[in-house]
Design a protein around this motif. Structure first.
Motif, PDB file in Angstrom:
ATOM      1  N   ALA A 105       0.840  -1.204   0.000  1.00  0.00           N
ATOM      2  CA  ALA A 105       0.000   0.000   0.000  1.00  0.00           C
ATOM      3  C   ALA A 105       0.872   1.250   0.000  1.00  0.00           C
ATOM      4  O   ALA A 105       0.552   2.246  -0.650  1.00  0.00           O
ATOM      5  N   LYS A 106       1.981   1.206   0.719  1.00  0.00           N
ATOM      6  CA  LYS A 106       2.882   2.369   0.753  1.00  0.00           C
ATOM      7  C   LYS A 106       3.543   2.572  -0.613  1.00  0.00           C
ATOM      8  O   LYS A 106       3.680   3.689  -1.086  1.00  0.00           O
ATOM      9  N   GLU A 107       3.928   1.432  -1.246  1.00  0.00           N
ATOM     10  CA  GLU A 107       4.508   1.513  -2.591  1.00  0.00           C
ATOM     11  C   GLU A 107       3.556   2.182  -3.565  1.00  0.00           C
ATOM     12  O   GLU A 107       3.957   2.940  -4.431  1.00  0.00           O
ATOM     13  N   LYS A 108       2.279   1.845  -3.422  1.00  0.00           N
ATOM     14  CA  LYS A 108       1.272   2.328  -4.387  1.00  0.00           C
ATOM     15  C   LYS A 108       0.569   3.591  -3.899  1.00  0.00           C
ATOM     16  O   LYS A 108      -0.434   4.002  -4.476  1.00  0.00           O
ATOM     17  N   ALA A 109       1.035   4.200  -2.841  1.00  0.00           N
ATOM     18  CA  ALA A 109       0.360   5.359  -2.242  1.00  0.00           C
ATOM     19  C   ALA A 109       0.243   6.501  -3.255  1.00  0.00           C
ATOM     20  O   ALA A 109       1.128   6.639  -4.100  1.00  0.00           O
ATOM     21  N   PRO A 110      -0.801   7.339  -3.157  1.00  0.00           N
ATOM     22  CA  PRO A 110      -1.908   7.221  -2.210  1.00  0.00           C
ATOM     23  C   PRO A 110      -2.780   5.995  -2.458  1.00  0.00           C
ATOM     24  O   PRO A 110      -3.049   5.637  -3.595  1.00  0.00           O
ATOM     25  N   SER A 111      -3.203   5.394  -1.364  1.00  0.00           N
ATOM     26  CA  SER A 111      -3.971   4.153  -1.445  1.00  0.00           C
ATOM     27  C   SER A 111      -4.804   3.952  -0.180  1.00  0.00           C
ATOM     28  O   SER A 111      -4.617   4.652   0.807  1.00  0.00           O
ATOM     29  N   ILE A 112      -5.706   2.974  -0.264  1.00  0.00           N
ATOM     30  CA  ILE A 112      -6.552   2.644   0.882  1.00  0.00           C
ATOM     31  C   ILE A 112      -6.368   1.179   1.249  1.00  0.00           C
ATOM     32  O   ILE A 112      -6.330   0.304   0.372  1.00  0.00           O
ATOM     33  N   ILE A 113      -6.265   0.932   2.538  1.00  0.00           N
ATOM     34  CA  ILE A 113      -6.334  -0.433   3.053  1.00  0.00           C
ATOM     35  C   ILE A 113      -7.674  -0.560   3.763  1.00  0.00           C
ATOM     36  O   ILE A 113      -8.020   0.286   4.582  1.00  0.00           O
ATOM     37  N   PHE A 114      -8.427  -1.601   3.424  1.00  0.00           N
ATOM     38  CA  PHE A 114      -9.713  -1.810   4.093  1.00  0.00           C
ATOM     39  C   PHE A 114      -9.684  -3.141   4.838  1.00  0.00           C
ATOM     40  O   PHE A 114      -9.396  -4.187   4.255  1.00  0.00           O
ATOM     41  N   ILE A 115      -9.942  -3.088   6.125  1.00  0.00           N
ATOM     42  CA  ILE A 115      -9.971  -4.304   6.953  1.00  0.00           C
ATOM     43  C   ILE A 115     -11.407  -4.554   7.395  1.00  0.00           C
ATOM     44  O   ILE A 115     -11.947  -3.839   8.234  1.00  0.00           O
ATOM     45  N   ASP A 116     -12.032  -5.556   6.776  1.00  0.00           N
ATOM     46  CA  ASP A 116     -13.408  -5.887   7.148  1.00  0.00           C
ATOM     47  C   ASP A 116     -13.378  -6.804   8.375  1.00  0.00           C
ATOM     48  O   ASP A 116     -12.392  -7.515   8.581  1.00  0.00           O
ATOM     49  N   GLU A 117     -14.424  -6.769   9.169  1.00  0.00           N
ATOM     50  CA  GLU A 117     -14.525  -7.612  10.379  1.00  0.00           C
ATOM     51  C   GLU A 117     -13.280  -7.474  11.240  1.00  0.00           C
ATOM     52  O   GLU A 117     -12.683  -8.478  11.651  1.00  0.00           O
ATOM     53  N   ILE A 118     -12.883  -6.257  11.517  1.00  0.00           N
ATOM     54  CA  ILE A 118     -11.635  -6.072  12.276  1.00  0.00           C
ATOM     55  C   ILE A 118     -11.748  -6.685  13.668  1.00  0.00           C
ATOM     56  O   ILE A 118     -10.738  -7.048  14.276  1.00  0.00           O
ATOM     57  N   ASP A 119     -12.974  -6.854  14.164  1.00  0.00           N
ATOM     58  CA  ASP A 119     -13.138  -7.437  15.500  1.00  0.00           C
ATOM     59  C   ASP A 119     -12.557  -8.845  15.604  1.00  0.00           C
ATOM     60  O   ASP A 119     -12.137  -9.265  16.673  1.00  0.00           O
ATOM     61  N   SER A 120     -12.503  -9.588  14.473  1.00  0.00           N
ATOM     62  CA  SER A 120     -11.983 -10.947  14.615  1.00  0.00           C
ATOM     63  C   SER A 120     -10.468 -10.971  14.825  1.00  0.00           C
ATOM     64  O   SER A 120      -9.961 -11.919  15.425  1.00  0.00           O
ATOM     65  N   ILE A 121      -9.723  -9.964  14.356  1.00  0.00           N
ATOM     66  CA  ILE A 121      -8.319  -9.893  14.800  1.00  0.00           C
ATOM     67  C   ILE A 121      -8.134  -8.904  15.951  1.00  0.00           C
ATOM     68  O   ILE A 121      -7.169  -9.001  16.692  1.00  0.00           O
TER      69      ILE A 121
END
Ligand code: ATP
Length: 269
Positions: A105-121
């Motif tokens: 994501a940093k290489e391709k910035a600007p970019s978005i990381i999306f973490i679904d169901e973050i509660d499980s981690i």
């Protein structure tokens, strides 16, 4: 095994026009779009950009859709992972996956990381359950380290979604991590009608179908439930070899979706 593989960034075409209602969330996210379109200018103006945004709300209310719309509006790559994918991994794999994703994501910035169901981690650590627990804890620790390890002006915005903010480890919510919350709600009747309009666009509906009437008769339905209702209705109509979806297909589909919701014991009394 395929789940453990790092997905490449996705190019998304979703825009805020695909999202009905949720005006407050969209207004807040416009700022993030502005930042992603032009991170350097934002920086020179001294604007403070959150690294992490936590979207909170019931299932199917458009959290993923909103995250995709931010990526689509800003035309930036969209990296996505789902918390529960990590549960099947060997110790160390989840942490590596998180590290690799942030690097990409940093290489391709600007970019978005999306973490679904973050509660499980992101559940509170130290519950002492052993077993797969170690893996989860390592993954969470890596995520915290990654969040701390970049500057906001690097142009990566991390968005996460949960319907259980109460069980999250408080460490995730500290300043500089997921310190901004965006709440999404079940749609009102008016917004249910708008959602139906969006999803009716690619369906053949009989002329006498009144989307306002369907919206009135579906209190407690989420956007996902409404989409499901129209899909089910189209399947039923196909089964009867009709030329267009009729009201009776809608009624049957609504009963089916409602049964499912009742079985899950959610929302509808
Ligand atoms: P979950 O918590 O289950 O991951 P979510 O909040 O991320 O749910 P989405 O995946 O964004 O929900 O929504 C599922 C689908 O429902 C979307 O792809 C979209 O088609 C429809 N939908 C939900 N909310 C809306 C909305 N406000 N406007 C238009 N479509 C919507």
């Amino acid at each position: 095994q395929s789940k453990a593989k790092l997905q490449d960034a996705e190019k998304v075409n979703t825009t805020f026009e695909d999202v009905a209602g949720l005006e407050g969330a969209k207004t807040e996210l416009q700022e993030i779009v502005g930042f992603l379109k032009n991170p350097n200018q934002f920086d020179s103006l001294g604007g403070e950009i959150p690294k992490g945004l936590l979207m909170v709300g019931p299932p199917g209310t458009g959290k993923t859709l909103l995250a995709r719309a931010v990526a689509g509006e800003a035309r930036v790559p969209f990296f996505t992972i789902t918390g529960s994918d990590f549960m099947e991994m060997f110790v160390g794999v989840g942490a590596k996956r998180v590290r690799d994703m942030f690097n990409k994501a940093k290489e391709k910035a600007p970019s978005i990381i999306f973490i679904d169901e973050i509660d499980s981690i992101g559940r509170k650590r130290g519950a002492g359950l052993g077993g797969g627990h170690d893996e989860r804890e390592q993954t969470l620790n890596q995520l915290l380290a990654e969040l701390d390890g970049f500057e906001p002006n690097e142009g990566v915005v991390v968005m996460a979604a949960t319907n259980r903010p109460d069980i999250l480890d408080k460490a995730l919510l500290r300043p500089g991590r997921f310190d901004r919350q965006i709440t999404v709600h079940l749609p009102t009747q008016e917004h249910r009608e708008e959602i139906l309009e969006i999803h009716a666009k690619n369906k053949k509906l009989s002329d006498d179908i009144d989307l306002g009437e369907i919206a009135r008769s579906t209190p407690g339905f989420s956007g996902a439930d409404l989409q499901n209702l129209l899909n089910e209705a189209a399947l039923i109509a196909a089964r009867y070899k009709r030329k267009a979806v009729e009201q009776q297909d809608i009624d049957q589909a609504r009963d089916k979706v409602m049964m499912g919701l009742k079985r899950e014991g959610i929302r509808l009394s």
